[in-house]
Design a protein around this motif. Structure first.
Motif, PDB file in Angstrom:
ATOM      1  N   UNK A 196       1.492  -1.172  -0.085  1.00 11.02           N
ATOM      2  CA  UNK A 196      -0.032  -0.403  -0.215  1.00 11.02           C
ATOM      3  C   UNK A 196       0.842   1.070   0.127  1.00 11.02           C
ATOM      4  N   UNK A 197       1.704   1.029   0.478  1.00  9.04           N
ATOM      5  CA  UNK A 197       2.787   2.668   0.558  1.00  9.04           C
ATOM      6  C   UNK A 197       3.526   3.180  -0.918  1.00  9.04           C
ATOM      7  N   UNK A 198       3.972   1.786  -0.923  1.00 13.56           N
ATOM      8  CA  UNK A 198       4.843   1.845  -2.628  1.00 13.56           C
ATOM      9  C   UNK A 198       3.348   2.213  -3.425  1.00 13.56           C
ATOM     10  N   UNK A 234      12.276   5.987  -3.070  1.00 14.37           N
ATOM     11  CA  UNK A 234      11.832   5.417  -2.840  1.00 14.37           C
ATOM     12  C   UNK A 234      11.172   3.758  -2.744  1.00 14.37           C
ATOM     13  N   UNK A 235      10.765   4.315  -4.485  1.00 13.13           N
ATOM     14  CA  UNK A 235       9.717   3.042  -5.349  1.00 13.13           C
ATOM     15  C   UNK A 235      11.036   2.041  -5.442  1.00 13.13           C
ATOM     16  N   UNK A 286      11.962   0.776  -2.025  1.00 12.08           N
ATOM     17  CA  UNK A 286       9.985  -0.183  -1.172  1.00 12.08           C
ATOM     18  C   UNK A 286      10.055  -2.041  -2.372  1.00 12.08           C
ATOM     19  N   UNK A 287      10.318  -1.319  -3.736  1.00  9.35           N
ATOM     20  CA  UNK A 287      10.711  -2.926  -4.590  1.00  9.35           C
ATOM     21  C   UNK A 287      11.811  -3.922  -4.000  1.00  9.35           C
ATOM     22  N   UNK A 288      13.052  -3.342  -3.394  1.00 10.02           N
ATOM     23  CA  UNK A 288      14.364  -3.896  -3.091  1.00 10.02           C
ATOM     24  C   UNK A 288      13.588  -4.907  -2.665  1.00 10.02           C
ATOM     25  N   UNK A 289      13.057  -4.474  -0.710  1.00  7.31           N
ATOM     26  CA  UNK A 289      12.506  -4.945   0.041  1.00  7.31           C
ATOM     27  C   UNK A 289      11.037  -5.967  -0.142  1.00  7.31           C
ATOM     28  N   UNK A 290      10.832  -5.483  -1.170  1.00 10.39           N
ATOM     29  CA  UNK A 290       9.618  -6.960  -1.684  1.00 10.39           C
ATOM     30  C   UNK A 290      10.473  -7.787  -1.770  1.00 10.39           C
ATOM     31  N   UNK A 291      11.082  -7.499  -3.560  1.00  8.40           N
ATOM     32  CA  UNK A 291      11.116  -8.752  -3.823  1.00  8.40           C
ATOM     33  C   UNK A 291      12.620  -9.670  -2.567  1.00  8.40           C
ATOM     34  N   UNK A 292      13.514  -9.840  -1.621  1.00 10.25           N
ATOM     35  CA  UNK A 292      14.741  -9.675  -1.258  1.00 10.25           C
ATOM     36  C   UNK A 292      13.850 -10.770  -0.155  1.00 10.25           C
ATOM     37  N   UNK A 293      14.387 -11.765  -0.343  1.00  6.60           N
ATOM     38  CA  UNK A 293      13.513 -12.930   1.337  1.00  6.60           C
ATOM     39  C   UNK A 293      14.595 -13.242   2.247  1.00  6.60           C
TER      40      UNK A 293
END
Length: 170
Positions: free
Chosen positions: A118-120, A159-160, A163-170
């Motif tokens: 939602x923040x993304x 920021x985008x 956020x992408x990096x954090x969502x992709x990290x395992x």
């Protein structure tokens, strides 16, 4: 408003500490000049956490004084995971999100993505709107105002990407 409970409990999880050391660790770890943890907040929170069974204080003798060092309990770890997984509202400086993100390693990827998405999407919408303003009014905007707009767009892009990096990290 920063989630003080999350910060205090999370820092005790990372490193059992006495009150003064905890304040120092928080100041060094979060480095936000606007977030000040004073004793009128810290010690009642520690007492409440101890009463609720989230932490356990053990008195340790040292030199002329003794200090109460706080350790997280299993119940406290469960509470910490619950707090980290709570949704985060967009805020002006992103500090609340940063507080959660510091502890994202403690929760599964799918829960992390659920918090970030939602923040993304909010930042993505802001980015689209900013680009439209630049395109529509770019020639008519005063030079400094235009520079501020571009700076904002670049910040949103960073920021985008984050956020992408954090969502992709395992």
């Amino acid at each position: 408003m920063a989630n003080t409970d999350l910060i205090i409990l999370g820092m005790i999880f990372l490193m059992p500490s006495h009150g003064y050391q905890l304040k120092k660790n928080i100041r060094e770890s979060f480095g936000n000049p606007y977030f000040k943890l004073n004793n009128n907040v810290l010690y009642p929170t520690l007492a409440r956490f101890e009463q609720e069974g989230f932490i356990e204080g053990k008195t340790v003798a040292g030199g002329n004084t003794s200090k109460k060092v706080y350790h997280i309990t299993e119940k406290g770890k469960e509470k910490l995971l619950e707090m980290v997984a709570e949704p985060v509202e967009p805020d002006i400086d992103g500090f609340d999100f940063s507080v959660h993100a510091v502890f994202f390693d403690l929760i599964p990827k799918e829960r992390r993505v659920k918090i970030i998405k939602p923040l993304y999407e909010n930042k993505l919408q802001m980015h689209k709107e900013s680009l439209k303003k630049k395109e529509k009014y770019g020639d008519a905007i005063l030079p400094i105002s235009f520079a501020v707009l571009e700076y904002g767009i670049e910040g949103l892009e960073r920021e985008l990407e984050f956020y992408n990096k954090l969502m992709e990290m395992e």
